[in-house]
Scaffold this active site. Structure first.
Site, short mmCIF file in Angstrom:
data_model
loop_
_atom_site.label_atom_id
_atom_site.label_comp_id
_atom_site.label_asym_id
_atom_site.label_seq_id
_atom_site.Cartn_x
_atom_site.Cartn_y
_atom_site.Cartn_z
N LYS A 162 0.85 -1.25 -0.09
CA LYS A 162 -0.01 -0.03 0.03
C LYS A 162 1.13 1.41 0.17
O LYS A 162 1.22 1.85 0.95
CB LYS A 162 -0.76 0.06 1.24
CG LYS A 162 -1.99 0.77 1.15
CD LYS A 162 -2.13 1.90 0.62
CE LYS A 162 -1.63 2.99 1.96
NZ LYS A 162 -1.59 4.44 1.23
N GLY A 212 7.10 5.73 7.53
CA GLY A 212 6.12 6.98 7.53
C GLY A 212 6.25 7.70 8.79
O GLY A 212 7.27 7.53 9.68
N GLU A 234 9.45 2.51 10.80
CA GLU A 234 10.78 3.28 10.36
C GLU A 234 9.75 4.64 10.37
O GLU A 234 9.23 4.92 9.64
CB GLU A 234 11.03 2.98 9.17
CG GLU A 234 11.86 1.66 9.07
CD GLU A 234 13.59 1.76 8.99
OE1 GLU A 234 13.77 2.91 9.65
OE2 GLU A 234 14.09 0.80 8.56
N CYS A 268 13.94 11.75 5.62
CA CYS A 268 13.81 11.39 7.05
C CYS A 268 15.04 11.86 7.70
O CYS A 268 15.17 12.04 8.74
CB CYS A 268 13.36 9.93 7.23
SG CYS A 268 14.63 8.73 6.31
P1 NAD Z 1 2.28 9.09 6.69
O1 NAD Z 1 2.44 8.64 7.98
O2 NAD Z 1 1.50 10.25 6.36
O3 NAD Z 1 1.96 8.15 5.66
C1 NAD Z 1 2.86 6.93 5.54
C2 NAD Z 1 1.90 5.85 4.71
O4 NAD Z 1 0.66 5.37 5.67
C3 NAD Z 1 0.94 6.37 3.68
O5 NAD Z 1 1.05 5.06 2.67
C4 NAD Z 1 -0.41 6.40 4.11
O6 NAD Z 1 -1.52 6.41 3.40
C5 NAD Z 1 -0.31 5.34 5.30
N1 NAD Z 1 -1.33 5.65 6.27
C6 NAD Z 1 -1.99 6.65 6.83
N2 NAD Z 1 -2.85 6.55 7.83
C7 NAD Z 1 -2.74 5.34 8.12
C8 NAD Z 1 -3.42 4.34 8.96
N3 NAD Z 1 -4.33 4.80 9.95
N4 NAD Z 1 -3.09 2.97 8.95
C9 NAD Z 1 -2.45 2.39 8.02
N5 NAD Z 1 -1.87 3.32 6.86
C10 NAD Z 1 -2.08 4.64 7.04
O7 NAD Z 1 3.77 9.64 6.22
P2 NAD Z 1 4.28 10.46 4.72
O8 NAD Z 1 3.82 11.82 5.07
O9 NAD Z 1 3.85 9.43 3.49
O10 NAD Z 1 5.81 10.26 4.82
C11 NAD Z 1 6.56 11.21 5.60
C12 NAD Z 1 6.91 10.66 6.91
O11 NAD Z 1 7.76 9.77 6.64
C13 NAD Z 1 8.01 11.53 7.66
O12 NAD Z 1 7.78 11.58 8.97
C14 NAD Z 1 9.45 10.80 7.49
O13 NAD Z 1 10.40 11.09 8.23
C15 NAD Z 1 9.06 9.43 7.51
N6 NAD Z 1 9.99 8.65 6.71
C16 NAD Z 1 10.84 7.79 7.55
C17 NAD Z 1 11.84 7.07 6.92
C18 NAD Z 1 12.67 6.21 7.63
O14 NAD Z 1 13.60 5.53 7.10
N7 NAD Z 1 12.79 6.33 9.02
C19 NAD Z 1 12.04 6.89 5.30
C20 NAD Z 1 11.23 7.91 4.81
C21 NAD Z 1 10.08 8.70 5.36
#
Ligand code: NAD
Length: 459
Positions: A162, A212, A234, A268
């Site tokens: 997803k 995320g 992560e 990130c």
């Molecule tokens: P997000 O948390 O908004 O969304 C991530 C994913 O989760 C999307 O696919 C979204 O549709 C899904 N999602 C949203 N609500 C959900 C729920 N309740 N249940 C299941 N899935 C759900 O994050 P984003 O805006 O897409 O990405 C940015 C974030 O990701 C930043 O905080 C960044 O630091 C982090 N990130 C971390 C790493 C790492 O390696 N630690 C790498 C890349 C990005």
């Protein structure tokens, strides 16, 4: 959603640089998710029965196909999220180039391990867990799906991917390349936003691999808790850079500018906070301002563009609110600071910041570098650790032993000395504190995608 907007049944991807429609795709009806998970369980019976090496060899030719398609995937990623074209193609090319070596590393990590004592010989076997839900963000829209999907598949799990609603089209293209080689039903796309993501988390999956934001990570953990699902998280970061008084200031300033403004700060492990020894603050800041002025912000499809837009208006509003609040509380603008047109924010340097400001403690995820001076090494360490996050960090100083001593006191998963925080080949990509637990890569990361079984017999 603003770059990905929905009518009843279509998810439409919109280029955040110019508002043009990139394409659209049907949402997965939420009521279909449970059935798709059951189909993935059925497919897992056959996929999981293959040997580790058989699964690896089925996937190996996908590396060459991904290489052939890297330019096309990079272009699509650039249009979906506004990443400069060269960086987006670089992401696709890196994913393809590392593919074969990653397969070998995963096979090595998941191979049987024998342990014996005077009485017993045991085999540690890394068995499949079952069905894996991979839920990924938009900022590395090819690499993030890849790092979740590849180890999960080679471990013998079937996967429902997803991807972010912002970058669904390129994730579908990545998956369709793997699906040229995989048996039917082994890798399935779930199209949607948090609604479909949540339905997956609540379904009968065995492993949730999530990359995320911290906020979504907490929701997932709470939803997965009652059924004790295994979860890899992560999450976000608030990476500090410490510039010591003996640092090569050109090197440190070049790193600071590159690592604060790459992908418009939507990384990130972006450098979001910079602590600089008071003795070299003025010289360091002058170099940073000069190097920032040389960046070129604009149309991501142009070869010379180094900084693109925010992924959407919501992300821009969040970043601008942090900048404005910091300025209202006394921060000084040394570059940028103004909102810019459309989804753009000019690369921004703020000085005279302090830890009463949200921008010094919570993730920004935008092109903003905040610079604060320190008067002692203890103060530098205390400030670097004063955040709920703990993903990456960097320390710059010519006395490497002293810099490494400081690095060891920073509570993050990864710290770079005179470089970024990413480790050598075979190291995990790992966070501490609110940056999550569970991680990717290296043998330690790959083994989380499998169930360890101990099979023992008398010697
Ligand atoms: P997000 O948390 O908004 O969304 C991530 C994913 O989760 C999307 O696919 C979204 O549709 C899904 N999602 C949203 N609500 C959900 C729920 N309740 N249940 C299941 N899935 C759900 O994050 P984003 O805006 O897409 O990405 C940015 C974030 O990701 C930043 O905080 C960044 O630091 C982090 N990130 C971390 C790493 C790492 O390696 N630690 C790498 C890349 C990005």
């Amino acid at each position: 959603m603003s770059t990905a907007c929905a009518n009843d049944s279509l998810l439409t991807s919109i280029n955040p640089a110019n508002g043009e429609v990139v394409g659209s795709i049907a949402f997965t009806p939420v009521e279909h998710v449970a059935r798709m998970v059951q189909q993935a369980h059925a497919a897992q019976q056959t996929w999981g029965a293959l040997s580790l090496r058989e699964r690896a060899e089925i996937l190996r030719p996908a590396a060459a196909r991904l290489t052939q398609e890297a330019a096309r995937l990079g272009d699509l990623a650039s249009r979906e999220l506004g990443k400069p074209l060269a960086e987006a193609v670089g992401e696709a090319t890196y994913t393809a180039t590392a593919f074969a070596q990653e397969i070998d590393q995963i096979v090595d990590a998941l191979a049987d391990i024998t342990r014996a004592d005077a009485r017993t010989t045991s085999i540690l076997r890394h068995a499949p867990l079952g069905v894996c839900a991979a839920i990924t963000p938009w900022n590395f829209p090819i690499l993030m799906p890849h790092q979740s999907v590849l180890p999960a598949l080679i471990a013998g799990n079937t996967v429902l991917l997803k991807p972010s609603e912002e970058t669904t089209l390129v994730a579908c293209e990545y998956a369709s390349i793997l699906n040229e080689f995989l048996p039917h039903g082994v890798l399935t796309m779930v199209i949607g936003d948090g609604t479909q993501g949540r339905a997956l988390v609540l379904s009968d999956v065995n492993l949730i691999v999530f990359t995320g934001s911290r906020e979504t990570g907490k929701r997932i953990l709470s939803d997965a808790g009652p059924s004790l699902k295994r979860v890899i998280l992560e999450l976000g970061g608030k990476d500090p850079l410490i510039v010591l008084d003996d640092a090569d200031l050109d090197l440190a300033a070049a790193f600071a500018v590159r690592n604060s403004f790459r992908n418009a700060g939507q990384v990130c492990v972006s450098t979001e906070r910079i602590y600089v020894d008071a003795a070299v603050r003025a010289e360091f800041l002058a170099k940073m301002v000069e190097k920032t002025a040389a960046l070129k912000q604009g149309d991501p499809s142009e070869e010379t563009t180094t900084v693109g837009p925010m992924v959407n208006a919501r992300q821009k509003a969040k970043v601008v609110a942090q900048i404005d609040a910091a300025i209202a509380a006394g921060a000084t603008v040394l570059a940028g600071g103004s909102a810019g047109s459309g989804n753009f924010i000019a690369p921004t340097i703020l000085a005279n910041v302090n830890h009463t400001m949200e921008i010094m403690r919570e993730e920004t995820f935008g092109p903003v570098a905040c610079v604060q001076k320190f008067d002692s090494l203890d103060e530098a360490v205390r400030l670097a650790n004063d955040t709920p996050f703990g993903l990456g960090a960097a320390v710059f100083g010519r006395d490497v032993a002293r810099a490494e001593g400081i690095a060891a006191r920073i509570n993050t998963g990864m710290v770079g000395v005179n470089q970024g925080c990413g480790g050598a080949d075979g190291c995990p990509w790992v966070g501490a504190k609110d940056s999550g637990y569970g991680f990717h890569s290296g043998p330690e990361g790959h083994r989380q995608f499998a169930q360890v079984r101990v099979i023992s017999r008398p010697v």
